[in-house]
Motif scaffolding. Structure first.
Motif, short mmCIF file in Angstrom:
data_model
loop_
_atom_site.label_atom_id
_atom_site.label_comp_id
_atom_site.label_asym_id
_atom_site.label_seq_id
_atom_site.Cartn_x
_atom_site.Cartn_y
_atom_site.Cartn_z
N GLU A 123 7.89 -15.87 7.25
CA GLU A 123 9.03 -14.96 7.08
C GLU A 123 9.82 -15.27 5.81
OE1 GLU A 123 11.06 -12.94 10.75
OE2 GLU A 123 11.04 -15.10 11.07
N HIS A 262 -5.93 -2.46 8.12
CA HIS A 262 -5.34 -1.81 6.94
C HIS A 262 -6.04 -0.49 6.61
CE1 HIS A 262 -3.44 -1.36 3.05
NE2 HIS A 262 -4.61 -1.46 2.42
N ARG A 268 -4.79 0.19 14.29
CA ARG A 268 -3.61 -0.68 14.36
C ARG A 268 -2.63 -0.13 15.40
NH1 ARG A 268 -0.15 -4.13 12.26
NH2 ARG A 268 -1.56 -4.93 10.69
N HIS A 269 -2.40 1.18 15.36
CA HIS A 269 -1.45 1.79 16.29
C HIS A 269 -1.94 1.63 17.74
CE1 HIS A 269 1.52 4.58 17.88
NE2 HIS A 269 0.53 5.22 18.51
N ALA A 272 -1.59 -1.92 18.96
CA ALA A 272 -0.20 -2.33 19.09
C ALA A 272 0.47 -1.70 20.31
CB ALA A 272 0.58 -1.95 17.83
N THR A 385 -1.01 -7.37 15.15
CA THR A 385 -0.55 -6.05 15.59
C THR A 385 0.69 -6.08 16.46
OG1 THR A 385 -2.08 -6.13 17.48
CG2 THR A 385 -2.86 -5.05 15.46
N ARG A 386 0.97 -7.21 17.13
CA ARG A 386 2.06 -7.25 18.11
C ARG A 386 3.11 -8.31 17.83
NH1 ARG A 386 0.97 -5.03 23.52
NH2 ARG A 386 -0.77 -3.57 23.33
N SER A 389 5.09 -8.02 11.70
CA SER A 389 4.91 -6.86 10.83
C SER A 389 4.83 -7.39 9.40
CB SER A 389 6.05 -5.86 10.97
OG SER A 389 7.28 -6.45 10.55
N TYR A 390 4.19 -6.64 8.52
CA TYR A 390 4.01 -7.08 7.14
C TYR A 390 3.63 -5.88 6.29
CZ TYR A 390 -0.85 -7.00 8.77
OH TYR A 390 -2.04 -6.62 9.33
N SER A 391 3.73 -6.07 4.98
CA SER A 391 3.29 -5.07 4.02
C SER A 391 2.07 -5.58 3.30
CB SER A 391 4.41 -4.77 3.01
OG SER A 391 5.54 -4.23 3.66
N THR A 418 7.57 -10.29 9.02
CA THR A 418 8.66 -10.35 9.99
C THR A 418 8.11 -10.70 11.35
OG1 THR A 418 9.91 -8.65 8.78
CG2 THR A 418 10.55 -9.05 11.07
N THR A 420 8.11 -10.06 14.81
CA THR A 420 8.57 -8.98 15.70
C THR A 420 8.82 -9.47 17.12
OG1 THR A 420 6.26 -8.34 16.11
CG2 THR A 420 7.41 -7.18 14.37
#
Length: 428
Positions: A123, A262, A268-269, A272, A385-386, A389-391, A418, A420
């Protein structure tokens, strides 16, 4: 077509380890053919039928099959990969004893803990090279699980040793030389842990037949070969590395899983938001099938025999095409598309799905760690996925077919990590 065949036949295997064997097989419309590898006549095979034959212990042996450079880097010398017959079955049973459900549960729990710790560390960073970070956390996890003490400050160095062994076999030049040097250091390090485990065991109790269970280092240190003797410390050290090294190698599959998430955001959705173990299993299996891992495995003909009209003389080195079989259109519908749904409600057979070898786990040479590979991939996909989070910033994610074992060129860089799980706990 004849011109293309001639051009294809001039490409050295080291220059295109993924896809070349199956490409030549398709051009010749046959599953078996002869070529040369390191100036030695070699037979190449591809497909599920070829895998069934290849894993027949009456037809093929492993002793002396792998090129010398593999034993000097990846496998080590006198390990389970080089054995046949009763010695192989007995040694393999030792490895399979480590794969009991309770032991696998323990490794999953340890890996989950290190994932959560790493996410919190990431983080505060601007960017993270996922391959490096995951390899280190898997190294920490497997060392803790096997009973090999590693101080946190030494984790990067031990991880570098183990990844150098994995990187070296198909390399030329500095990468190969680093692998040779890493093998010498890793062998001494692992043998030292075997000696310490034996000394600790001798100090705690009178000599016995060996512990019933215990950590992996205890099991390997106390294992007696078919002659009733303990393995020499250097050989037992090689077998300890045969637990540590492949577990760290799972980091490549994790990076490919991140790449799949990616490139396929709908998956991914789903992962998650849907609590469906079959969905996670299907995704992990398709990552293993679709993305390149090790391209092929080697054996030698145990005797003269004929198969599909092709003569196999005794002693001939034979290569089985792993990646080509996993992408064989006779076995897989639209094999060059990433489609996890192909595994929904389907358990692949032992000769069609062979990213880590085929055949039987107990009696054959199929990777003993295949189950923990899937376990660790599931933990990792859940984390990606759970739990975080990241870019994914712009980077070079190409996977070059001439580099084995394969990896995206950028090793998958992520930013803005982050945790989550913290947000969920605080209602954020």
């Amino acid at each position: 077509m004849r011109l293309m065949e001639r051009l294809d036949s001039t490409v050295p295997l080291a220059a295109r380890p993924y896809g070349l064997l199956s490409s030549r097989a398709r051009r010749m419309n046959r599953d078996v053919y002869d070529t040369r590898l390191l100036l030695q006549k070699t037979t190449c095979m591809t497909g599920a039928d070829a895998a069934r034959v290849f894993y027949d212990p009456g037809l093929f042996v492993r002793a002396g099959a792998a090129p010398r450079r593999l034993s000097l880097t990846l496998f080590g010398e006198n390990g389970v990969q080089s054995l046949d017959g009763e010695r192989h079955r007995a040694r393999k049973a030792m490895f399979m004893s480590l794969m009991a459900p309770d032991a696998r549960d323990e490794l999953r729990d340890i890996a989950s803990r290190f994932w959560r710790e790493r996410i919190r560390e990431w983080e505060g960073r601007g960017q993270v090279v996922l391959y490096n970070g995951v390899s280190e956390l898997l190294c920490q996890a497997v060392c803790a699980w096997t009973g090999v003490p590693v101080a946190e400050r030494n984790v990067p160095a031990i991880t570098s040793l183990l990844t150098a062994l994995i990187d070296a076999p198909a390399a030329i030049g500095p990468r190969y030389l680093r692998g040779r040097a890493a093998r010498r250091i890793a062998d001494r390090w692992a043998a030292g842990h075997i000696r310490r485990a034996r000394a600790d065991s001798a100090a705690e109790a009178p000599a016995a037949d060996g512990p019933d269970g215990g950590t992996a280092v205890d099991v390997i240190a106390s294992y007696r070969d078919t002659d009733g003797r303990l393995l020499p410390p250097d050989v037992a050290g090689v077998e300890l590395l045969n637990v540590l090294r492949p577990t760290v190698a799972v980091g490549r599959f994790v990076v490919f899983a991140a790449l799949a998430l990616h490139e396929n955001p709908q998956w991914r959705h789903r992962l998650a938001t849907e609590d469906d173990p079959e969905l996670l299993e299907a995704f992990v299996q398709e990552v293993r099938r679709f993305y390149p891992f090790f391209p092929m495995v080697a054996a030698r003909a145990a005797r003269d025999f004929e198969w599909h009209g092709h003569h196999f003389p005794k002693g001939r080195r034979v290569l089985l095409d792993l990646q080509g079989t996993d992408h064989d259109p006779r076995l897989w519908e639209r094999p060059d598309q990433f489609r996890p749904e192909r595994f929904m409600g389907r358990e692949p057979d032992a000769h069609s799905m062979i990213p880590q070898g085929g055949g039987d786990h107990y009696d054959g040479h199929r990777c003993a760690g295949e189950w923990i590979t899937k376990d660790l991939m599931k933990v990792s996909v859940t984390a990606l996925t759970r739990w975080m989070s990241y870019s994914v910033p712009p980077q070079d994610l190409r996977v070059h077919p001439w580099r084995a074992p394969a990896i995206p060129k950028s090793r998958f860089i992520v930013t803005q990590v982050t945790d989550t799980r913290v947000e969920a706990a605080t209602g954020g």
